[in-house]
Enzyme design. Structure first.
Site: not given
Ligand code: 4GY
Length: 249
Positions: A88, A115, A153, A168
């Site tokens: 994220p 984590e 794609r 698209d």
């Molecule tokens: N949102 N975009 C994402 C995510 C999970 C860090 C372990 C997201 O790309 N990946 O949520 N990944 C991960 C996040 C800890 C789990």
């Protein structure tokens, strides 16, 4: 394009990549998708891939050694590939970024769990961090699949027939017009007359007009960053004058 997905759940990747456009693109040798099990690179009898966080707190952290070994193995197979961590905290993924990724020969997609991964992996092995949205998943695998799907794609030949990716939504910051197929009347709801007319100029005009109006109503943020051409401005002007007539009536 060669995708290597580094994960402790390779089972999540393979069923997806064997089907549909992605499966066909593999058969046509346009892409390859390999799921690499990080656990295979863990040492010791129990093949442990996680450990407790320094400083305390809840949850577990992905150990750096197995991940580093897995990345090195993936790099060896495909030296020009770039490594991407799905998190994220990364750059927001969108259609433009999908095009940008297309310039690479390979992508090594690192999927964290628990984590997250040890910070030293990020420091020493990651070229780019990408996020598929502002929410937290239980692992990066679904995000990796999203990237594989959206990038594949865009590869010429992947969609079959005449490539239609350039039409698209988002390719030009406009949402796509609506689609209709048979029957002509469904639950009393008719296919717009113009689509049956065979008049291609009129059909194109209708598609552009409804695209613009849809985008205005559903995603005005997209229109804001877009340069409108004269035809598009005229469509919106006409739409405004029609609405004015309605509201003044
Ligand atoms: N949102 N975009 C994402 C995510 C999970 C860090 C372990 C997201 O790309 N990946 O949520 N990944 C991960 C996040 C800890 C789990």
């Amino acid at each position: 394009m060669d995708f290597s997905v580094l994960t402790i759940f390779p089972e999540l990747i393979n069923p997806f990549s064997n089907l549909g456009i992605i499966g066909r693109s593999i058969e046509r040798d346009l892409i390859s998708v390999s799921a690499i099990n990080i656990r295979d690179f863990a040492k010791g009898k129990h093949k442990v891939t996680d450990d407790r966080p320094y400083g305390g707190g809840c949850g577990m952290v992905m150990k750096p050694e197995p991940l580093a070994a897995a990345i090195k193995a993936a790099k060896k197979k495909n030296p020009s590939a770039i490594t991407i961590h799905l998190t994220p905290q990364g750059r927001p993924f969108n259609q433009k970024l999908a095009h940008e990724l297309l310039d690479n020969k390979g992508l090594i997609l690192i999927c964290g769990r628990y984590e997250g991964v040890d910070e030293r992996i990020t420091h020493n092995f990651i070229d780019d961090e990408i996020s598929i949205g502002d929410y937290v998943l239980t692992g990066g695998e679904i995000a990796a699949l999203v990237i594989i799907d959206a990038v594949t794609r865009l590869i010429p030949g992947s969609l079959g027939g005449i490539d239609s990716a350039d039409k698209d939504s988002f390719e030009d910051d406009l949402l796509e017009h609506g689609h209709y197929t048979r029957p002509k009347s469904f639950m009393g709801d008719e296919v717009p007359e113009v689509l049956l007319s065979g008049n291609h100029a009129e059909i194109e005009k209708w598609r552009l007009e409804t695209s613009l109006i849809r985008t205005f109503l559903k995603r005005p943020d997209l229109l804001k960053k877009r340069q409108l051409n004269t035809q598009e401005i005229n469509i919106l002007k006409k739409w405004r004058s029609d609405l004015k007539k309605l509201t003044h009536a």
